[in-house]
Design a protein around this motif. Structure first.
Motif, PDB file in Angstrom:
ATOM      1  N   PHE A   1       0.849  -1.177   0.000  1.00 45.69           N
ATOM      2  CA  PHE A   1       0.000   0.000   0.000  1.00 45.69           C
ATOM      3  C   PHE A   1       0.889   1.232   0.000  1.00 45.69           C
ATOM      4  CE2 PHE A   1      -2.613  -3.134   2.526  1.00 45.69           C
ATOM      5  CZ  PHE A   1      -3.313  -3.549   1.405  1.00 45.69           C
ATOM      6  N   HIS A  29       0.368   4.261   0.356  1.00 47.33           N
ATOM      7  CA  HIS A  29       0.038   5.349   1.286  1.00 47.33           C
ATOM      8  C   HIS A  29       0.268   4.966   2.743  1.00 47.33           C
ATOM      9  CE1 HIS A  29      -3.376   2.720   1.240  1.00 47.33           C
ATOM     10  NE2 HIS A  29      -4.028   3.410   2.157  1.00 47.33           N
ATOM     11  N   TYR A  39       8.065   4.851   3.353  1.00 42.32           N
ATOM     12  CA  TYR A  39       6.966   4.429   2.494  1.00 42.32           C
ATOM     13  C   TYR A  39       7.525   3.476   1.435  1.00 42.32           C
ATOM     14  CZ  TYR A  39       4.045   7.896   4.711  1.00 42.32           C
ATOM     15  OH  TYR A  39       3.322   8.580   5.627  1.00 42.32           O
ATOM     16  N   THR A  85      -2.119  -3.395  -6.069  1.00 37.44           N
ATOM     17  CA  THR A  85      -2.505  -2.914  -4.748  1.00 37.44           C
ATOM     18  C   THR A  85      -3.931  -3.340  -4.414  1.00 37.44           C
ATOM     19  OG1 THR A  85      -1.073  -1.011  -5.084  1.00 37.44           O
ATOM     20  CG2 THR A  85      -2.702  -0.846  -3.329  1.00 37.44           C
ATOM     21  N   ALA A 106      -5.003  -5.887  -1.487  1.00 34.44           N
ATOM     22  CA  ALA A 106      -5.949  -5.492  -0.440  1.00 34.44           C
ATOM     23  C   ALA A 106      -7.054  -6.539  -0.308  1.00 34.44           C
ATOM     24  CB  ALA A 106      -6.547  -4.126  -0.763  1.00 34.44           C
ATOM     25  N   ARG A 111     -10.247   2.757   2.796  1.00 36.96           N
ATOM     26  CA  ARG A 111      -8.939   2.722   3.443  1.00 36.96           C
ATOM     27  C   ARG A 111      -7.777   2.477   2.501  1.00 36.96           C
ATOM     28  NH1 ARG A 111     -11.078  -0.897   8.020  1.00 36.96           N
ATOM     29  NH2 ARG A 111      -8.941  -1.265   8.696  1.00 36.96           N
ATOM     30  N   VAL A 112      -8.090   2.036   1.293  1.00 39.99           N
ATOM     31  CA  VAL A 112      -6.995   1.815   0.342  1.00 39.99           C
ATOM     32  C   VAL A 112      -7.195   2.642  -0.937  1.00 39.99           C
ATOM     33  CG1 VAL A 112      -5.758   0.115  -1.036  1.00 39.99           C
ATOM     34  CG2 VAL A 112      -6.583  -0.496   1.246  1.00 39.99           C
ATOM     35  N   PRO A 145      -7.876   6.782  -0.409  1.00 37.09           N
ATOM     36  CA  PRO A 145      -6.669   7.531   0.005  1.00 37.09           C
ATOM     37  C   PRO A 145      -5.617   7.619  -1.101  1.00 37.09           C
ATOM     38  CG  PRO A 145      -7.279   5.935   1.692  1.00 37.09           C
ATOM     39  CD  PRO A 145      -8.202   5.701   0.539  1.00 37.09           C
ATOM     40  N   ILE A 146      -5.489   6.554  -1.882  1.00 39.50           N
ATOM     41  CA  ILE A 146      -4.460   6.578  -2.931  1.00 39.50           C
ATOM     42  C   ILE A 146      -4.918   7.463  -4.097  1.00 39.50           C
ATOM     43  CG2 ILE A 146      -3.119   5.151  -4.535  1.00 39.50           C
ATOM     44  CD1 ILE A 146      -3.364   2.859  -2.557  1.00 39.50           C
ATOM     45  N   PRO A 160       0.792  12.392   3.064  1.00 36.85           N
ATOM     46  CA  PRO A 160       2.185  12.505   3.510  1.00 36.85           C
ATOM     47  C   PRO A 160       3.107  11.580   2.704  1.00 36.85           C
ATOM     48  CG  PRO A 160       0.843  11.316   5.117  1.00 36.85           C
ATOM     49  CD  PRO A 160      -0.092  11.910   4.123  1.00 36.85           C
ATOM     50  N   TRP A 161       2.546  10.498   2.196  1.00 33.31           N
ATOM     51  CA  TRP A 161       3.337   9.521   1.441  1.00 33.31           C
ATOM     52  C   TRP A 161       3.803  10.070   0.115  1.00 33.31           C
ATOM     53  CZ3 TRP A 161       0.619   7.854  -2.999  1.00 33.31           C
ATOM     54  CH2 TRP A 161      -0.737   8.219  -3.017  1.00 33.31           C
ATOM     55  N   VAL A 186       7.544  10.257  -1.966  1.00 39.92           N
ATOM     56  CA  VAL A 186       7.784   9.892  -3.357  1.00 39.92           C
ATOM     57  C   VAL A 186       8.642  10.960  -4.032  1.00 39.92           C
ATOM     58  CG1 VAL A 186       6.711   9.425  -5.588  1.00 39.92           C
ATOM     59  CG2 VAL A 186       5.582   8.685  -3.492  1.00 39.92           C
TER      60      VAL A 186
END
Ligand SMILES: Nc1ncnc2c1ncn2[C@@H]1O[C@H](COP(=O)(O)OP(=O)(O)OP(=O)(O)O)[C@@H](O)[C@H]1O
Ligand SMILES: [Mg+2]
Lengths: 376, 232
Positions: free
Chosen positions: A88, A90, A132, B125, B129, B142-143, B146-147, B225-226, B230
């Motif tokens: 994931f 994120h 991450y 992904t 999941a 939740r997956v 958010p992405i 934040p991710w 990147v």
């Protein structure tokens, strides 16, 4: 134990991906599904955790029909690892690993503590925990994928070509560590690959599938190499299967010859009784490479590292015949170097001697050239 | 309107003086302009989320849905304002017609944005999941969602800025918002152009658009934040 009972899958478009598949993946063992592209490996694997529903037959995990269990509940009890890890993006590494415990409602602190343990267990630097996925290399991500699958300590693991997207060196490393991990954990694993070498290296048993989703052969790696049931399996396991089968043949003690050595950094030896090739060892008597005395120029007075031929592989005392033969074949001097388990030099052996050992094991070797030989 | 006559200069640069002279009216217009720009986008997003999800989940829904919403977007705003009252049983010039039209525009724009945002989530992904035991709803919130945030917020920025300008158009048909300033400017341009309200209208619209845009950018940074990881 996972049991396939005449399982078939026909996709809505008519493609029969899996046809009447019957086999058992025993508890605590690695069962590898191997076969050419499109033979239904992924489909078979995904029917176990109900990502795909079979159109006929049934699959039992410990005698429980998987279709009788709620799909999400079932999946939380089965570890799953795929080719590109599928992390994931994120979530931090630690939260990725803790995904299943979170789903199961485990207390956050406890889930993270467990995740941290696993991160180290799969050989990752604990500093990565707060990173991450995009900040990790492919090989590292794959380790995280394995850790995530293990987080809730599921008895069953499904792995779909988990190591095929990384370079050969990293793949080798991951395979070794995977085997080490499995010897500690003893999970029931179904492992999919299209790489027969990987299948032979990792599998306790190997199921070879042919296109159309038929099971061609289910056997131990050694048996697969020595007794492929038909042309298809014989072709699939490869032409050098006879040689590869030696992987599974160990000899007791190799009778080694003493080998003259020179220590790295010492003066270049001279003397009429010396062979053209002399083995170089370090101070701890660990072989470093071969030195060709004929080639040396007058300026080369000490044995320095850059003069060495390092191409030869080493055979370990008590190891397989394949290792021993390979050590001979890869050695520039023609003498295979044999070391002890602590890597120190024991002596050397020649290819002829290894072949004699193979000849002595004729009953086993006979079947290599016997039933399975290709008629060409 | 008589108050306007007291503004002495018609120079474009006099907009600040104009603003100070009519502060309370201008601020109330700015306020309603803000609400009219923001609320339809929020409602539009709430409607677009399930529609976008549908378009992702059932691929055959995507092409017709995108054509339909694209069609809505091509209707000129003035025409839509006129069409809304009969369609929704409102009196013409009902104050509700503008938010309704803007909500339709926002939905039209955001359905595609949400669908494309969800499509930006890698198949691996989503599969992972599902395989580790997310149920569809949990997986969505939740997956996948958010992405998809970076793509969705990019769409929100476009929708908000577009709305600021469409709201201004509605002002010219009598709704009380910054668009009124343009009407006033034209009405008072009988003998020579009268710039101050027009310039003020432009300045306030641009400022509003910039502030809203900045808010969405900050929201995006806080939610992802991710992504910073990147980029670095
Ligand atoms: N959703 C689907 N609909 C129709 N056919 C499918 C679908 N998924 C897979 N197939 C077909 O089923 C067969 C088996 O596919 P599967 O993915 O199980 O193969 P595989 O052994 O995993 O191959 P690979 O090594 O390339 O991953 C193939 O012929 C494939 O085209
Ligand atoms: Mg596959």
């Amino acid at each position: 134990m996972i049991r396939f009972e005449s399982v078939s899958k026909r996709y809505p478009d008519g493609t029969v991906a899996v046809d009447e598949l019957d086999f058992v993946a025993p508890s605590g063992q690695i069962t590898v599904l191997v076969g050419p592209s499109g033979c239904g490996k992924t489909t078979s694997l995904r029917m176990i955790n109900r990502m795909i529903e079979p159109t006929a037959g049934r699959i039992l995990i410990d005698d429980q029909d998987v279709t009788k269990v709620d799909a999400a509940q079932l999946r939380r009890g089965i570890g799953y690892v795929i080719q590109h890890a599928g992390l994931f993006p994120h979530r931090t590494i630690i939260d990725n690993v803790a995904s299943v415990p979170y789903l199961l409602g485990t207390d956050k602190k406890q889930a993270r503590a467990r995740a941290m343990e696993l991160i180290e267990r799969v050989g990752l630097d604990p500093r990565f925990a707060k990173r991450y996925p995009s900040q990790l290399s492919g090989g590292q991500q794959q380790r995280v994928g394995v850790a995530r699958a293990l987080a809730a300590d599921p008895p069953v693991m499904l792995m779909d070509e988990p190591f095929s997207a990384v370079d050969p060196v990293v793949r080798d490393q991951l395979q070794e560590e995977f085997l080490r991990l499995q010897s500690d954990l003893g999970k029931t694993i179904v492992f999919v690959t299209h790489d027969i070498d990987e299948a032979i290296k990792l599998g306790d048993q190997v199921a070879v599938l042919r296109v159309g989703g038929h099971l061609a052969q289910l056997a131990t790696p050694a048996e697969l190499l020595s007794r492929p049931v038909d042309e298809f399996v014989a072709g699939f396991v490869g032409r050098d299967r006879g040689y590869r089968a030696l992987t599974f043949t160990t000899v007791g003690e190799l009778a080694v010859h003493d080998e003259q050595t020179v220590t790295l950094g010492a003066p270049v030896p001279s003397g009429a009784d010396l062979d053209n090739w002399i083995l170089v060892v370090d101070a701890a008597n660990v072989p470093q490479g071969w030195l060709n005395l004929v080639e040396l120029s007058r300026d080369d007075t000490t044995v320095s590292a850059d003069l060495l031929y390092r191409g030869g592989t080493l055979a370990t005392q008590g190891g397989s015949l394949r290792e021993a033969l390979d050590a001979c074949l890869s050695s520039p001097s023609g003498r295979g170097v044999v070391v002890d388990s602590d890597e120190t030099l024991l002596g050397s052996i020649t290819a002829a001697e290894v072949l004699a050992l193979i000849e002595k094991r004729r009953p086993a070797a006979a079947s290599v050239t016997g039933s399975g030989s290709e008629r060409r | 309107m008589t108050a306007l006559a007291t503004s002495s200069s018609s120079s474009p640069l006099h907009f600040w003086g104009y603003f100070m002279d009519h502060r309370s009216t201008d601020l109330s217009w700015l306020w309603s302009h803000t609400w009219l720009s923001v609320v339809p986008v929020v409602i539009g997003l709430l409607v677009a989320l399930p529609l976008g999800w549908l378009a992702r989940r059932y691929r055959f829904v995507y092409p017709p849905l995108i054509s339909l919403t694209g069609l809505i977007y091509t209707i000129p705003s003035i025409a839509l304002f006129v069409l809304i009252p009969p369609l929704f049983g409102l009196k013409s010039l009902d104050p509700k017609q503008v938010p309704i039209a803007l909500t339709l525009y926002s939905i039209a724009l955001l359905v595609r944005v949400v669908a494309d945002g969800l499509a930006s989530v890698s198949e691996d992904t989503v599969q992972a999941a599902t395989a580790i035991g997310f149920k569809p709803l949990g997986r969505f919130f939740r997956v996948e969602l958010p992405i998809a945030v970076p793509v969705i917020t990019a769409g929100l920025r476009v929708a908000l800025v577009a709305n600021v300008s469409i709201v201004a158009v509605s002002g010219t048909i009598g709704m009380s918002n910054l668009g009124q300033l343009f009407t006033l400017g034209f009405q008072n341009s009988t003998n020579g152009p009268y710039y101050p309200p027009i310039v003020l209208g432009i300045v306030l619209c641009v400022l509003l658009a910039l502030v809203l845009d900045r808010i969405v950018i900050i929201l995006n940074i806080l939610l992802t934040p991710w992504r910073k990881a990147v980029r670095s």
